[in-house]
Design an enzyme around this catalytic site. Sequence first.
Site, short mmCIF file in Angstrom:
data_model
loop_
_atom_site.label_atom_id
_atom_site.label_comp_id
_atom_site.label_asym_id
_atom_site.label_seq_id
_atom_site.Cartn_x
_atom_site.Cartn_y
_atom_site.Cartn_z
N CYS A 153 0.81 -1.22 0.00
CA CYS A 153 0.00 0.00 0.00
C CYS A 153 0.85 1.27 0.00
CB CYS A 153 -0.99 -0.03 1.16
SG CYS A 153 -2.36 1.08 0.87
N HIS A 197 -3.48 -5.57 2.16
CA HIS A 197 -3.15 -5.78 3.56
C HIS A 197 -3.84 -7.07 3.99
CE1 HIS A 197 -1.95 -1.52 4.26
NE2 HIS A 197 -2.93 -1.23 3.44
N1 GLN Z 1 -2.06 6.86 2.27
C1 GLN Z 1 -2.20 5.98 1.16
C2 GLN Z 1 -3.54 6.05 0.46
O1 GLN Z 1 -4.54 6.35 1.07
C3 GLN Z 1 -1.89 4.56 1.59
C4 GLN Z 1 -2.87 4.00 2.56
C5 GLN Z 1 -2.46 2.67 3.06
O2 GLN Z 1 -1.28 2.36 3.18
N2 GLN Z 1 -3.44 1.86 3.40
O3 GLN Z 1 -3.59 5.78 -0.72
#
Ligand code: GLN
Length: 240
Positions: free
Chosen positions: A92, A189
Amino acid sequence: MITIVPVYPSLLSIYADRGNVRVLVQRAAWRGIAVRVEPLGLGETLDPARADLILIGGGQDRDQLLVADALRTQTSQLRAAVDDGASILAVCGGFQLLGHRYRGHHGDEMLGTGLVDLETIAGDTRLIGNVLVDCGEGRTMVGFENHAGRTFLGSDTRPLGSVVAGAGNNGADGLEGCRAPGIIGTYVHGPLLPKNPWIADELLARAVARRGGGALAPLDDALELQAAAGAARIARAERR
Ligand code: GLN
């Protein structure tokens, strides 16, 4: 002995990304492989000769802003490690920082490492939910995504798979994650590895090979595969 390096774990480890470290340690232990876990703190320098398996987790935009510059200073160390047989798993926010840049929701431009040809722009909505991905060769990947970023791969960048259910990289092109030699990036995740043990073993096998070890002994993954099948059912039922 293999060395696992979670990168900036106090800032980049949301939605249970920490669990990926536990899975790798446990699957190594079950096979009698010694592991040390050496987190990389902000401002520290990665030792490419020592780091076998580098994990970069996800983060809120504000945490990503805090780490982006520091991570970029580690680009040559990360590249050297991968070229020497180490692996990177980036999830992510970490996946986004593999690329050239991430433009966050508030317009903040974060420069990434550019290790992989991809870039990300935050959209107005978040892409949230269970995911099922076809990774080819009979492999599937399940998990959970929650991101505002829309990631677009460069024309020569391979995805990790194609989306069966969920949004994937951007909710539009049907692609999920990226794959480059020694590098896996994904929005998934979960944490990712408990329900997708083949990814854990692919990473472990490369780390073990780098240290002169042989093929990994197989494990009984009945429980893990049952969990994956359950997650796949839910993802299909929720198909967005
Ligand atoms: N901040 C990033 C987004 O919203 C990654 C979010 C995350 O790692 N879940 O795209």
